[in-house]
Scaffold this active site. Sequence first.
Site: not given
Lengths: 360, 352
Positions: B67, B176, B208-209, B231, B315
């Site tokens: 992603h 990420d 994706e998130e 990922d 994150h």
Amino acid sequence: MSQPHPVASQAPQVGEEQLQLLERLSNACSVSGDESEVRRIVLEQVRPLADTVRVDALGNVLATRHARQENALRVMLAAHMDEVGFMLVDKEEGGLFRFETVGGIDVRQLPGKPVWVGQKRLPGVIGARPIHLTRREELSQSIPLDTLRIDVGPNAADVKVGDRATYATLFQRSGPSLVGKALDDRLGVATLIELLRHAPDNIEFLAAFTVQEEVGLRGARVAAYALDPQLALVIDSTPAFDLPTWDGSENIRYNTRLGAGPAIYTADAATLSDPRLVRHLMQTGERRGIPFQLRQPGGGGTDAGAIHRQRMGIPSVSVSVPGRYAHTARLVARLADWQNTLALLHAALSDLSPEVLAGR
Amino acid sequence: MFELMPFLKQLISQPGLSGYEKPVHDLLVAAWQPLVDQCSTSRLGSLHALRKGQGPEPRPSILLAAHMDAIGLMVTTLEGEFLRFTHVGGVDPRILPGQPVMIYGRRPLPGVVVQPPNHLLPADNAGKPVEMARLLIDAGLPAGELAELVRPGDIVAFDQAPMELSGDVLAGHSLDNRASVAAVTACLHELQHTAHAWDVWAAATVQEEVTLGGAYTSAFALRPSLAIAIDVTFAKGPGASDYRAFPLGKGVTLGWGPNIHPAIHQAVKDTADRLEIPYQVEIMPVHSGTDAEALQISAEGVPCMVVSIPLRYMHTPVEAVHIKDVQRAGHLLAAFIAGLEPDFVHKIIWED
């Protein structure tokens, strides 16, 4: 009897050159106790401007420009070179270091920040637990300092316990605003350099670029002793808390406001400003049409807290460029406030005479 | 010679919040086009790139899904000189005060996330984390100018510059999952001089998130014979020390759990063993937390695998990966693809 001098020297302006100097000063790393990077810039700047320059036992830069007339007042102008930051206190495996804060830092500002470590400014980061691994109840508590680490990567042989670190923030201009780390008090340092460049002839100009303000006004104390002035003006940056309140009520505790001009201190936690000097600054602003604001009396403190109690007492006042978010990775100030601070101080010095100190 | 570090730095310097992936999409079109036979963009914005295999038709196909979207913030209201905001994807509000951001208004505007002082917050908030609804963004502009340039719904991306730490570690926001996008790119480079029987679909998926919307729809559109989601996973370090975290720079992880087909897991593991690529098995008892959750249940179902790159501080704007792990992931994918026999698809069976 001498009258207040008409503006003898050209009033200083903030132009590209001044902004570039501020940028260098803001990007320099000088955590209290290791002010060498800012000191090098200051020395380079003031040597051509001053009659005498020296570095004292604590690392203050003391620069003097003599008056060009008789019976001149001995005026100390102080701005601190140091900034809040971190010191590495313990080494763990894989390039991780525990650290302590130096100066007043809110630990809630630390997670997720890049930093520069040591005099070589090696890159590091302060991470945080991934939100995926964070339990709901943790979210209501601040992340404690003792769980945070500075991570410099696994191969940093040059990083050691005792090194200082600061936020890795590059100075930026954004519309009418100046954004950078350590603008408390690099704005003051840059202002003092410009004042020295345009020093009026009527005063004995005693400049002190001080160390260790953020950890207890240590540099200012000894600088004031050495310079032995008749009065002192301290140039700093004070918080502007001109933000919305959480419940929409009127914000009556704004301390200062961005865009309202230099902030003149009447009282903070460390100093009751000399009323004659407050009056002189206000009258100068009114006479010259330079905007200014009165900082709301309250907490906080500047180098004036140490200076006014030195020797047999030194009448002192502080003037600050207002700034939002001091002691975080990014302070936001307004270019116009800086320009007006410079203008007000220059005019106030030019108009200074022994009469200002007559009476109370 | 493909240089991974500068490419990954370039990738994380582009915004691409979930639903707003165009800047990173466009960069990838330029990077992938020379490496594949065709590029197209899905209806939701995922990038699909096909590199044809040399095996006999009809050829089976493998989908590599990474992603490209990233977490971020979104403007909710304007309040004088300040903005209030919400989040896109999972964001811990405790990492926000003092962060530099870029507000994508009528033009990009730099700003900073602001934690109001204690005395302007409820009395019981002193010293405690400030919830997102009470944080502000300051763009340094007067209220009138701000209102002309910014509207509710404008996206706000982290704006921390990439930072190389010692020992081949790269730190920055959006690693990420741009680290995995870079690994897929490295794989495509390696396939330039590697024979492979299967068709290869490389997909940079969207959203994706938030909803896995890209993975669902890409798998449906492409109908691959098997799919690998690439990922990031948790690297051991401050705040991550238990079985869910893996050492940084010591290899990739191979997922194991209900999102994963055991036969593919075994085949990828065999490839890693054969090439002495270091790995650890990552246990994913229910959800893998990756695109594989959606890939697996698209259309009539797709057998899936998950390959992950350990990453610290997930994150946050200072996520950190070891560039070697990114390289290893790319190399493992290319080697696995090169080793796929035309009839491997018949071996993906349940041996009950």
